[in-house]
Design an enzyme around this catalytic site. Structure first.
Site: not given
Length: 486
Positions: A259, A333
């Site tokens: 990120k 996920r």
């Protein structure tokens, strides 16, 4: 100190319209409060305050705060109970003013809804300052009068539940590691005889063949933990439980798909899903709600070490499906895929998962509401009705086959962890990915990325991690409990 509510005037004369507690206090001081308010200028607007000193020996400081319209109820346009929201906001503002005045004990006008008043007081005063030497004065709010003490206490418990989630999310990632998270929740549940907490180590996760979860965890020096909570509140311990699943990434660097550094510190709250569902179970236990609940939280860090997942790697989930990891920052996920597979072992009445899953959810709804993707209208109705009462809203999002095709059209594996059109409909393709690991007919995925933190949007929460939608989950459980008893 004393916090009193006053309604907006419905007539042009501008005379203050007190709550019953306000009326009683005004009589006690021979009408001085009403007289002073009328001298102070125009009537109080919603959430605005006036402070008076020396009116009564028992209450050296009195804060009067505007509640808005007297008969505000459910606002169909806003999808919430406006009256309750007005009370939460007004009480929070009043209590904070008392804190600024360094008044240690505050009695709060129930304002016609003691539960909402308690929520406003307890949520409004909360602040994470564990690690600061200079702390704000501690203020203890209590109910003014004794008529609604049960509702007040219920509001305190609801708000403390959300504050627990806020505490866990706000704490630095070196203070809340996977193990410390699990231990903190275990300690909160220790006093309940009908709760069992299992802190499952990496060896157990391996035997469960949770390859997707382990692939994320292996990039960090912190060992993963699978937290499993059993709350047996139902009349019959064999009754089908509600299963809550929460994403527990205690720090998310993005892994190899790193990120940007700006704002990365906020990723200490990437375990917001685990924090809210575990806090909801702690609250359900404190309220002794008559329902069986199982909480599952896969906990780990997502870090970019030499052992970390690489873009293009293929991993195998618990149900045997292979997953191509095209972006290591779509890691939540992967944890949830294995935890959702495991959730099917419990003959669940319903499975509800919560996760700070996608930046796309924040783009879609901002901080106004949690996005809900569900295959069950029954589940959606319960969540939606609960959110109207709590003011912590939900909004239904699509689970179309359209999105499924974008994750199952994958060159190397059964599914890809990102949609093939990259950013388009990112929250929807993430939900479609999770659906590949669900066979239960009542399942809901709550993407809470947009409601993770608060700047100033929710006036009764200070700036910082929001702990949303904990109270909506608790109210949802309360509604299910009521249904099962009838």
């Amino acid at each position: 100190g004393l916090v009193l509510g006053v309604y907006s005037s419905e007539k042009d004369d501008g005379a203050a319209q007190f709550t019953s507690a306000g009326d009683a206090f005004d009589k006690l001081v021979s009408g001085k409060l009403r007289a002073l308010l009328s001298l102070c200028g125009p009537p109080l607007k919603k959430g605005k305050t006036r402070i008076f000193h020396g009116l009564h020996q028992d209450f050296p400081s009195v804060v009067v705060v505007g509640l808005g319209k007297k008969n505000a109820g459910i606002n169909e346009q806003e999808n919430w109970n406006e009256g309750k929201e007005n009370i939460r906001t007004a009480v929070a503002v009043g209590c904070r003013q008392m804190q600024d005045l360094e008044v240690p004990c505050v009695e709060v006008d129930p304002c016609g809804d003691a539960q909402a008043a308690a929520e406003g007081a307890v949520l409004g005063l909360h602040e994470y300052n564990e690690l600061k030497q200079k702390k704000k004065p501690v203020v203890t709010p209590q109910l003014h009068g004794s008529a609604e003490s049960e509702a007040w206490q219920k509001g305190v418990i609801y708000a403390e539940g959300q504050n627990l989630a806020r505490y866990l999310m706000e704490a630095p990632a070196n203070y809340i590691t996977p193990m410390k998270f699990a231990e903190h929740i275990e300690q909160k549940l220790r006093s309940f005889s009908n709760v069992k907490v299992h802190i499952r180590p990496e060896s157990w996760i391996t035997t469960q063949e949770m390859g997707a979860f382990l692939s994320v965890a292996k990039g960090s020096a912190e060992p993963p933990i699978f937290l499993e909570i059993h709350y047996l509140g139902g009349a019959n311990t064999d009754d089908s439980p509600l299963v809550f699943v929460g994403k527990g990434v205690t720090f998310d660097s993005g892994g190899i798909s790193l990120k940007p550094s700006s704002g990365m510190d906020a990723m200490r709250a990437d375990m917001g899903g685990a924090a809210t569902v575990c806090s909801a179970i702690v609250t359900a236990a404190a309220l002794n709600l008559p329902l069986n609940i199982i909480g599952l939280a896969p906990l780990c860090e997502n870090m970019p070490s030499g052992k970390a997942n690489k873009p293009g790697d293929v991993v195998r989930a618990k149900n045997g499906k292979t997953i191509q990891v095209d972006n290591t920052d779509a890691e939540g996920r992967l944890l949830l895929a294995d935890a959702l597979c495991y959730a099917h072992n419990f003959n669940a009445r319903a499975i509800v998962n919560a996760a700070t899953l996608t930046g796309a959810m924040d783009v879609a709804l901002g901080s106004a509401a949690t996005g809900v993707f569900t295959n069950s209208s029954w589940l959606w109705t319960h969540l939606y009705e609960a959110s109207i009462l709590t003011g912590d809203r939900v909004w239904r999002m699509p689970l179309f086959e359209h999105y499924t095709k974008q994750v199952t059209d994958c060159p190397l594996a059964d599914v890809s962890n990102i949609g093939k059109y990259s950013r388009a409909g990112g929250a929807c393709t993430a939900a479609a990915f999770l659906k590949e690991f669900v066979t239960a007919s009542h399942w809901a995925h709550l993407d809470i990325a947009g409601v993770m933190s608060n700047k100033d949007e929710v006036p009764y929460l200070r700036k910082g991690m929001a702990g949303r939608p904990t109270r909506t989950l608790v109210e949802f459980v309360a509604r299910l409990s009521h249904d099962s008893q009838n």
